[in-house]
Design an enzyme around this catalytic site. Structure first.
Site, mmCIF file in Angstrom:
data_model
loop_
_atom_site.group_PDB
_atom_site.id
_atom_site.type_symbol
_atom_site.label_atom_id
_atom_site.label_comp_id
_atom_site.label_asym_id
_atom_site.label_seq_id
_atom_site.Cartn_x
_atom_site.Cartn_y
_atom_site.Cartn_z
ATOM 1 N N VAL A 155 0.831 -1.201 0.000
ATOM 2 C CA VAL A 155 0.000 0.000 0.000
ATOM 3 C C VAL A 155 0.868 1.255 0.000
ATOM 4 O O VAL A 155 0.585 2.225 -0.702
ATOM 5 C CB VAL A 155 -0.954 -0.001 1.212
ATOM 6 C CG1 VAL A 155 -1.590 1.375 1.414
ATOM 7 C CG2 VAL A 155 -2.048 -1.056 1.032
ATOM 8 N N GLU A 156 1.938 1.216 0.770
ATOM 9 C CA GLU A 156 2.782 2.401 0.904
ATOM 10 C C GLU A 156 3.537 2.751 -0.373
ATOM 11 O O GLU A 156 3.515 3.904 -0.808
ATOM 12 C CB GLU A 156 3.787 2.205 2.047
ATOM 13 C CG GLU A 156 3.172 2.206 3.430
ATOM 14 C CD GLU A 156 2.577 3.548 3.816
ATOM 15 O OE1 GLU A 156 2.976 4.578 3.231
ATOM 16 O OE2 GLU A 156 1.717 3.575 4.712
ATOM 17 N N THR A 157 4.234 1.797 -0.974
ATOM 18 C CA THR A 157 5.154 2.143 -2.075
ATOM 19 C C THR A 157 5.166 1.140 -3.229
ATOM 20 O O THR A 157 6.051 1.212 -4.086
ATOM 21 C CB THR A 157 6.601 2.258 -1.546
ATOM 22 O OG1 THR A 157 7.008 0.992 -1.007
ATOM 23 C CG2 THR A 157 6.715 3.326 -0.463
ATOM 24 N N TYR A 201 -7.597 2.751 5.251
ATOM 25 C CA TYR A 201 -6.218 2.325 5.045
ATOM 26 C C TYR A 201 -5.988 0.949 5.657
ATOM 27 O O TYR A 201 -5.416 0.058 5.019
ATOM 28 C CB TYR A 201 -5.270 3.344 5.679
ATOM 29 C CG TYR A 201 -3.820 2.927 5.681
ATOM 30 C CD1 TYR A 201 -3.004 3.185 4.588
ATOM 31 C CD2 TYR A 201 -3.271 2.264 6.766
ATOM 32 C CE1 TYR A 201 -1.667 2.796 4.584
ATOM 33 C CE2 TYR A 201 -1.939 1.868 6.773
ATOM 34 C CZ TYR A 201 -1.149 2.134 5.687
ATOM 35 O OH TYR A 201 0.168 1.737 5.693
#
Length: 375
Positions: free
Chosen positions: A153-155, A352
């Site tokens: 999800v982050e990168t 999230y």
């Protein structure tokens, strides 16, 4: 990044050449010992929307002097680092919240993260790092699927770690946080503390503070740790005596797991349970008042009109009724546990957290791993 801007978190050694105009003292430069691990592409020129140097702002330079004194840092080095940074208008735009009344949509949000590109990248990441993921899960109790979900999800497993100079992002948000934001003072203070943490970290690791790149909020590396999170939670998981969240997958995996341990992750506890609602008995106002903080025993939740299955009714702790809006369609409701709440400490958003869980489970299914929520 998770962003919903509430945390987040990474950082260290990924820097190379000193930016033009910077004069970092010798004892603060990246050491030759690590230079071969720290090389990155030549940074692009300053963004067209970048403002004048903060060196032209006397009030900012006074704050830089105060940071140097309180953090026991070289005054000239801090003044140079802060003075060579710039206000970036796109950072201000990115941090500005959507207009009041903008509808939330879980299905749309989910589609951004639980999709083929991230799942394929996640499968490769899992296959490449299977032993490390298994070790992290064994030692900490944090499921591999949650760790993989976070990084995805982050990168997208390092594909998108951010293009802003970290110091530009942090100074912009510390000194020029948008006035229209309802929590301007609180958020500006947060970013000033992150700027201080960033300067302390780069000084200690002998890294050029003008070279590191990250998100518009100053988060860095594969797991997008903020500087303070790097200092508190990042660990050396590959045994090379240093922490590298830009290039070392083991350090990234171990640090994400360690973050959740710090936020009291409970081994073998599900993250959430499915629920149905009984409209005739539902005390929706009371149930949603604590937001995502687990506050009700399963029986208390059932008494207020939430229909739980036998597994959820046997849950040993407290639960939160989590509402995820779906635009014009009916919301999705789940019962979140303390582990669901722990994920929201990475990014303070139930949307999230559920995206992390579902992406991790999708990757786990593709590689034959165990999901975070038993099926």
């Amino acid at each position: 990044m998770i962003f919903s801007l509430r945390l987040i978190a990474t950082f260290l050694i990924a820097a190379c050449a000193v930016s033009a105009g910077a004069s970092t003292p010798k004892h603060h430069k990246l050491t030759a010992k690590h230079a071969h691990r720290a090389k990155v592409a030549t940074p692009p020129p300053a963004a067209a929307n970048a403002g004048p140097l903060y060196a032209t702002r006397p009030e900012v330079m006074l704050i830089a002097d105060d940071i140097a004194q309180r953090r026991n840092l070289d005054r000239d080095w801090v003044r140079n680092a802060v003075g060579q940074s710039r206000m970036v208008a796109s950072v201000v735009r990115a941090i500005t919240p959507p207009a009041v009344g903008t509808p939330k949509n879980w299905a749309l949000y989910r589609s951004r993260f639980v999709e083929p590109i991230r799942i394929r990248a996640g499968v490769k990441f899992w296959q490449d790092n299977r032993e490390t993921l298994e070790r992290a899960e064994r030692e900490t109790g944090v499921p591999a699927s949650i760790i993989v979900g976070i990084i995805g999800v982050e990168t997208i497993y390092g594909q998108q770690t951010g293009t802003y100079r970290v110091i530009d992002a942090l100074t912009t948000l510390a000194f020029d946080f948008p006035g229209a934001h309802p929590r301007k003072a609180e958020r500006a203070a947060f970013f000033l503390s992150e700027l201080e943490a960033f300067l302390s970290l780069t000084a200690r690791t002998q890294t050029d503070p003008l070279a590191l790149r990250g998100s518009y909020a100053g988060a860095m590396g594969l797991p997008q740790f903020m500087p303070s999170s790097w200092a508190k939670y990042a660990i050396d998981f590959d045994g090379d005596s240093r922490v590298d969240l830009f290039h070392s997958a083991p350090d990234v995996i171990g640090s994400v797991a360690n973050y959740f341990v710090a936020y009291k992750w409970q081994r073998d506890l599900p993250t959430h349970y499915p629920v149905q609602l009984d409209p005739a008995r539902l005390d929706r106002v009371t149930l949603l008042a604590p937001d995502i903080v687990p506050s009700f025993t399963p029986q208390a939740m059932a008494d207020k009109g939430v229909l739980l299955d036998a597994t959820a009714l046997a849950h040993p702790g407290k639960l939160a009724l989590v509402e995820l809006q779906n635009g014009a369609d009916a919301p999705l409701y789940i019962a979140g546990t303390d582990n669901f709440y722990a994920i929201t400490r990475y990014n303070w958003s139930s949307y999230y957290a559920l995206a992390v869980i579902e992406l991790g489970n999708a990757v786990a299914a593709a590689v034959g791993g165990a999901p975070a929520v038993p099926k």
